[in-house]
Design a protein around this motif. Structure first.
Motif, PDB file in Angstrom:
ATOM      1  N   GLY A 149      53.079  65.246 -10.270  1.00  0.00           N
ATOM      2  CA  GLY A 149      54.022  66.353 -10.183  1.00  0.00           C
ATOM      3  C   GLY A 149      55.365  65.940 -10.748  1.00  0.00           C
ATOM      4  O   GLY A 149      55.476  64.954 -11.469  1.00  0.00           O
ATOM      5  N   VAL A 155      50.894  65.417  -6.481  1.00  0.00           N
ATOM      6  CA  VAL A 155      50.594  66.693  -5.841  1.00  0.00           C
ATOM      7  C   VAL A 155      49.087  66.734  -5.636  1.00  0.00           C
ATOM      8  O   VAL A 155      48.318  66.427  -6.550  1.00  0.00           O
ATOM      9  CB  VAL A 155      51.051  67.872  -6.729  1.00  0.00           C
ATOM     10  N   LEU A 170      47.352  72.320 -12.311  1.00  0.00           N
ATOM     11  CA  LEU A 170      48.758  72.220 -11.941  1.00  0.00           C
ATOM     12  C   LEU A 170      49.566  73.376 -12.526  1.00  0.00           C
ATOM     13  O   LEU A 170      50.408  73.965 -11.845  1.00  0.00           O
ATOM     14  CB  LEU A 170      49.348  70.882 -12.395  1.00  0.00           C
ATOM     15  N   LYS A 174      51.697  76.130 -10.364  1.00  0.00           N
ATOM     16  CA  LYS A 174      53.139  76.331 -10.571  1.00  0.00           C
ATOM     17  C   LYS A 174      53.504  77.808 -10.652  1.00  0.00           C
ATOM     18  O   LYS A 174      54.634  78.190 -10.364  1.00  0.00           O
ATOM     19  CB  LYS A 174      53.602  75.620 -11.840  1.00  0.00           C
TER      20      LYS A 174
END
Length: 182
Positions: A149, A155, A170, A174
């Protein structure tokens, strides 16, 4: 939601307007705000409920009711539900699967999983960067993604979907945070 933010700081506002000390999940800061539950679909808020302190909400019931209502707006099987760590509890994945949602959920680091390939039980914070097919402690299978992250700690995300790269999962996660910033 638009309003006069100065009202929050007036005497007795907390008691009169159900304002309480709330931790912002994105920044970690604590401030005086409303505790709300909401559904945001493609940048459009369809339902927001301010938590009434007179009513004791059970988080799992509230989530399930809101997800069932959301199915009236979207096709769950063609949607991806994205949640932060508050939604990391034992029955949540089963509920999402029952409702036929695809999901990405940020995981607390203290969860124990069984790696399917090796049958090794391990706490998620000990996992190296990568993707793992795991069995959760209550028998449900899912994927865990440990990704780099923006901070120094990785993360940890879990999802029912198999992504080609960790970057893909990811980037989708987001988008949930973008909702908070809009």
């Amino acid at each position: 939601i638009a309003g006069d933010a100065s009202d929050i700081f007036k005497p007795h506002a907390q008691a009169m307007q159900w304002i309480s000390r709330v931790r912002d999940g994105s920044t970690g800061k604590i401030g005086n705000w409303y505790v709300i539950y909401g559904i945001n679909v493609n940048g459009i808020t369809h339902q927001v409920e301010i938590k009434d302190p007179q009513i004791e909400y059970i988080g799992s019931e509230k989530r399930e009711n809101m997800l069932r209502k959301t199915k009236e707006i979207v096709d769950a099987e063609k949607s991806i539900a994205i949640f932060d760590r508050w939604h990391d509890d034992v029955g949540f994945v089963d509920m999402l699967q029952e409702l036929k949602y695809h999901y990405i959920v940020r995981w607390k680091k203290n969860r124990i999983v069984t790696i399917v390939d090796t049958e090794q039980q391990i706490k998620t914070w000990k996992l190296a960067l990568g993707r793992y097919k795991v069995m959760l402690e209550w028998g449900t299978y899912t994927y865990v993604y440990v990704v780099k992250g923006s901070g120094k700690n990785p993360v940890i995300l879990y999802s029912d979907m198999l992504f080609d790269t960790n970057k893909e999962v990811l980037e989708l996660y987001k988008k949930r945070r973008k909702i908070e910033l809009d």
